[in-house]
Motif scaffolding. Sequence first.
Motif, short mmCIF file in Angstrom:
data_model
loop_
_atom_site.label_atom_id
_atom_site.label_comp_id
_atom_site.label_asym_id
_atom_site.label_seq_id
_atom_site.Cartn_x
_atom_site.Cartn_y
_atom_site.Cartn_z
N LEU A 134 -4.02 -0.39 8.93
CA LEU A 134 -3.71 -1.35 7.87
C LEU A 134 -2.99 -2.56 8.45
O LEU A 134 -3.28 -3.71 8.07
N ASP A 178 -6.92 2.72 -3.12
CA ASP A 178 -7.47 2.44 -1.80
C ASP A 178 -8.54 3.49 -1.52
O ASP A 178 -8.79 4.36 -2.35
N GLY A 230 -1.21 2.85 -2.68
CA GLY A 230 -2.13 3.70 -1.94
C GLY A 230 -2.18 5.12 -2.48
O GLY A 230 -1.59 5.45 -3.52
N LEU A 271 -1.39 7.35 4.78
CA LEU A 271 -1.69 5.93 4.92
C LEU A 271 -1.80 5.62 6.41
O LEU A 271 -0.86 5.86 7.17
N TYR A 298 0.80 -1.22 0.00
CA TYR A 298 0.00 0.00 0.00
C TYR A 298 0.83 1.27 0.00
O TYR A 298 0.34 2.34 -0.36
#
Length: 298
Positions: A194, A272, A183, A189, A179
């Motif tokens: 996550l 995402d 992402g 993030l 990610y």
Amino acid sequence: MSAMTETTRVGDLDIAYETFGSADDPALLLVMGLATQMLGWDERFCQQLADEGFHVIRFDNRDIGLSTHLHDAGTPDPLALLTGTGPAPAYRIEDMADDAIGLLDALGIGAAHLVGASMGGMIVQAAAIRHPGRVLTLTSIMSTPSTQVGKARPEAQSALLIPPATNADEAVERALAVYRVIGSPEFPLDEERLAARARLSYERSADATGVLRQLAAIVGSPDRTEGLRGVTVPTLVIHGKDDPLVEVDGGHATADAVPGSRLLVIPGMGHDLPEAVWPQVVTAIATMASGSTQPQVT
């Protein structure tokens, strides 16, 4: 309080699912993407949709999570999948679309708002084509009607080829590594959340062969463009402008194919759904479902 996971029979499969909100409200079925359990739909996102007046259902696709894994179908060769030289897949996106509608059958739901992300977007597209009477509205997020459109950038494709995890700690490291590449570049993030999701997912079910069968389904399924031209339900297409895994032309192609659809391109969003965009996404879905003015093309 966390939602309770239940299981129901759909054809030859057991499908695990969870619900949010009142069963008296219109059903909204969330369909997740490749290699991702229903946990990919954050509970808080599900609750925000429920607060808009939906009976929200999230579930594990076949070959992932607590739903049936088709071990007898064998393990596809990853290189053959990438080069398109492998045998016919054990199942296709269309079969996964039938699973989604079969879940509605099992729950006694006549029709639902369908929302799918990535491979889930492909699944809801196929469901709208194959089962038009069962779909109230269609929302396709970060997806494409064809593997030939919106192709992954090299760095995103490489991220997906990181070897599968062999323990929960590796699962966390792998998720963070993936990610950080795919992402959203303009949104932070949430690495803590996550990591927790990756650990829980691994503990629920770790099956790299199931992921390969899902990938084979994507690669081996036909272009949906012509079928989408016949879709008449209200349709919303959402895509991140900076998506490196399914580039934004996949969203444009989906919207172009469905007559009267609306396209919402979100700057800075990758592959995402960062929490910062949830209000925009939830409002867009709820507005379409209510029959009010749909989002304007961006």
